[in-house]
Scaffold this motif. Sequence first.
Motif, mmCIF file in Angstrom:
data_model
loop_
_atom_site.group_PDB
_atom_site.id
_atom_site.type_symbol
_atom_site.label_atom_id
_atom_site.label_comp_id
_atom_site.label_asym_id
_atom_site.label_seq_id
_atom_site.Cartn_x
_atom_site.Cartn_y
_atom_site.Cartn_z
ATOM 1 N N TRP A 11 0.839 -1.193 0.000
ATOM 2 C CA TRP A 11 0.000 0.000 0.000
ATOM 3 C C TRP A 11 0.878 1.249 0.000
ATOM 4 N N SER A 12 0.503 2.230 -0.798
ATOM 5 C CA SER A 12 1.178 3.521 -0.737
ATOM 6 C C SER A 12 0.711 4.246 0.514
ATOM 7 N N ILE A 13 1.404 5.309 0.889
ATOM 8 C CA ILE A 13 1.014 6.049 2.095
ATOM 9 C C ILE A 13 -0.358 6.683 1.921
ATOM 10 N N GLY A 14 -0.679 7.123 0.683
ATOM 11 C CA GLY A 14 -1.997 7.705 0.433
ATOM 12 C C GLY A 14 -3.103 6.682 0.555
ATOM 13 N N GLU A 15 -2.867 5.476 0.024
ATOM 14 C CA GLU A 15 -3.872 4.410 0.112
ATOM 15 C C GLU A 15 -4.115 4.010 1.565
ATOM 16 N N LEU A 16 -3.033 3.904 2.328
ATOM 17 C CA LEU A 16 -3.176 3.504 3.725
ATOM 18 C C LEU A 16 -3.881 4.583 4.537
ATOM 19 N N ALA A 17 -3.594 5.838 4.224
ATOM 20 C CA ALA A 17 -4.245 6.950 4.928
ATOM 21 C C ALA A 17 -5.751 6.926 4.681
ATOM 22 N N ARG A 18 -6.149 6.747 3.416
ATOM 23 C CA ARG A 18 -7.583 6.752 3.093
ATOM 24 C C ARG A 18 -8.296 5.563 3.724
ATOM 25 N N ALA A 19 -7.636 4.410 3.743
ATOM 26 C CA ALA A 19 -8.277 3.204 4.265
ATOM 27 C C ALA A 19 -8.360 3.211 5.791
ATOM 28 N N SER A 20 -7.372 3.797 6.454
ATOM 29 C CA SER A 20 -7.285 3.698 7.914
ATOM 30 C C SER A 20 -7.850 4.905 8.647
ATOM 31 N N GLY A 21 -8.006 6.045 7.942
ATOM 32 C CA GLY A 21 -8.452 7.250 8.617
ATOM 33 C C GLY A 21 -7.331 7.994 9.322
ATOM 34 N N VAL A 22 -6.090 7.505 9.182
ATOM 35 C CA VAL A 22 -4.924 8.184 9.730
ATOM 36 C C VAL A 22 -4.382 9.104 8.642
ATOM 37 N N THR A 23 -4.093 10.339 8.975
ATOM 38 C CA THR A 23 -3.633 11.277 7.953
ATOM 39 C C THR A 23 -2.241 10.911 7.459
ATOM 40 N N VAL A 24 -1.917 11.388 6.257
ATOM 41 C CA VAL A 24 -0.580 11.168 5.706
ATOM 42 C C VAL A 24 0.464 11.755 6.648
ATOM 43 N N ARG A 25 0.151 12.927 7.194
ATOM 44 C CA ARG A 25 1.089 13.576 8.120
ATOM 45 C C ARG A 25 1.353 12.701 9.337
ATOM 46 N N ALA A 26 0.289 12.099 9.903
ATOM 47 C CA ALA A 26 0.457 11.246 11.078
ATOM 48 C C ALA A 26 1.254 9.997 10.727
ATOM 49 N N LEU A 27 0.995 9.406 9.553
ATOM 50 C CA LEU A 27 1.748 8.222 9.127
ATOM 51 C C LEU A 27 3.228 8.543 8.977
ATOM 52 N N ARG A 28 3.527 9.724 8.439
ATOM 53 C CA ARG A 28 4.935 10.122 8.322
ATOM 54 C C ARG A 28 5.556 10.303 9.697
ATOM 55 N N HIS A 29 4.765 10.857 10.625
ATOM 56 C CA HIS A 29 5.260 11.020 11.998
ATOM 57 C C HIS A 29 5.534 9.656 12.623
ATOM 58 N N TYR A 30 4.609 8.719 12.451
ATOM 59 C CA TYR A 30 4.814 7.371 12.972
ATOM 60 C C TYR A 30 6.095 6.755 12.401
ATOM 61 N N ASP A 31 6.329 6.998 11.117
ATOM 62 C CA ASP A 31 7.531 6.477 10.462
ATOM 63 C C ASP A 31 8.779 7.101 11.076
ATOM 64 N N GLU A 32 8.743 8.422 11.266
ATOM 65 C CA GLU A 32 9.909 9.139 11.794
ATOM 66 C C GLU A 32 10.288 8.683 13.197
ATOM 67 N N ILE A 33 9.282 8.391 14.030
ATOM 68 C CA ILE A 33 9.584 7.991 15.411
ATOM 69 C C ILE A 33 9.702 6.473 15.559
ATOM 70 N N GLY A 34 9.592 5.767 14.440
ATOM 71 C CA GLY A 34 9.775 4.321 14.473
ATOM 72 C C GLY A 34 8.599 3.540 14.987
ATOM 73 N N LEU A 35 7.437 4.164 15.047
ATOM 74 C CA LEU A 35 6.257 3.468 15.559
ATOM 75 C C LEU A 35 5.668 2.544 14.499
ATOM 76 N N VAL A 36 5.463 3.066 13.295
ATOM 77 C CA VAL A 36 5.010 2.255 12.156
ATOM 78 C C VAL A 36 5.840 2.686 10.954
ATOM 79 N N ARG A 37 6.842 1.918 10.643
ATOM 80 C CA ARG A 37 7.708 2.252 9.510
ATOM 81 C C ARG A 37 7.267 1.468 8.281
ATOM 82 N N ALA A 38 7.305 2.135 7.131
ATOM 83 C CA ALA A 38 7.002 1.445 5.878
ATOM 84 C C ALA A 38 8.051 0.366 5.648
ATOM 85 N N GLY A 39 7.580 -0.843 5.397
ATOM 86 C CA GLY A 39 8.508 -1.962 5.264
ATOM 87 C C GLY A 39 9.367 -1.910 4.021
#
Length: 264
Positions: A11-39
């Motif tokens: 899934w791209s970050i946009g697809e995951l954001a739309r499906a999960s209700g988590v914003t792209v900005r929040a997903l990037r934040h999760y990635d930066e802090i190592g909480l949910v990193r894109a595999g």
Amino acid sequence: MTGKNGAGRRWSIGELARASGVTVRALRHYDEIGLVRAGERTASGHRRYTAGDVRRLYRVRALRALGLPLEEIREALATPADALEAMRALLAAQLLELNGQAERLRRLTEQVRDLMQRLDQASLPDPEDFMTTLETMAMLDGYFTPEQREELAGRRAELGAEAVEQAKARFAGLVEQLLRHVQDGTPTDDPQVQDLVRRWDELGAAFHGDGDSGEQTAAAARRMWREHSEELGARLPWPAEKMAELVAYLESARATHDMADACQ
């Protein structure tokens, strides 16, 4: 090729954001802090989320809904997502919370039905009856956690009455401008529209906290408006159906922006 369980899908970050209700900005934040990193990453550097990443994000969302702060969630995620007992315990806790919400909703439904029956008998319910129902409604608040409600109240107190009134005036101006674009059918990727949506979100952000907590509160507020725009709009000086159209227009404009952002 994607298997039946979706294990091979990405899934791209946009697809995951739309499906999960988590914003792209929040997903990037999760990635930066190592909480949910894109595999994975594409050759051009775009994030690609795997099935394991999706399971991890589910755990984050579920634990956030249960009221855990990010640091405690990080500790909880030390257990692998494919550990069945850990996932079973999480789902059991989530199910317990959902059952509690369902029970509160059932109780509120009965109380409102009782109030209506008294009105049918030409008898106005006692103030205590309304207070009981109000208390249930407060408990039912499925959009904001207690921490988020405290955060919103605290931000209003910090800003002060004068700043809140100024924000209301700016909000009214943005509503008028955006409604004109809705009426004219202006494409949501129009620079003027995108600027107005940015200003709208910045205005709302003044009432939310910073970082991930603020993002979660903002997302909850948008979800509440999306699902109850007509009821909320009925309290405003614009036609409720127009406000419902505006909310949909804002959502579309944000999705357009996130899609463009995800492709960068």
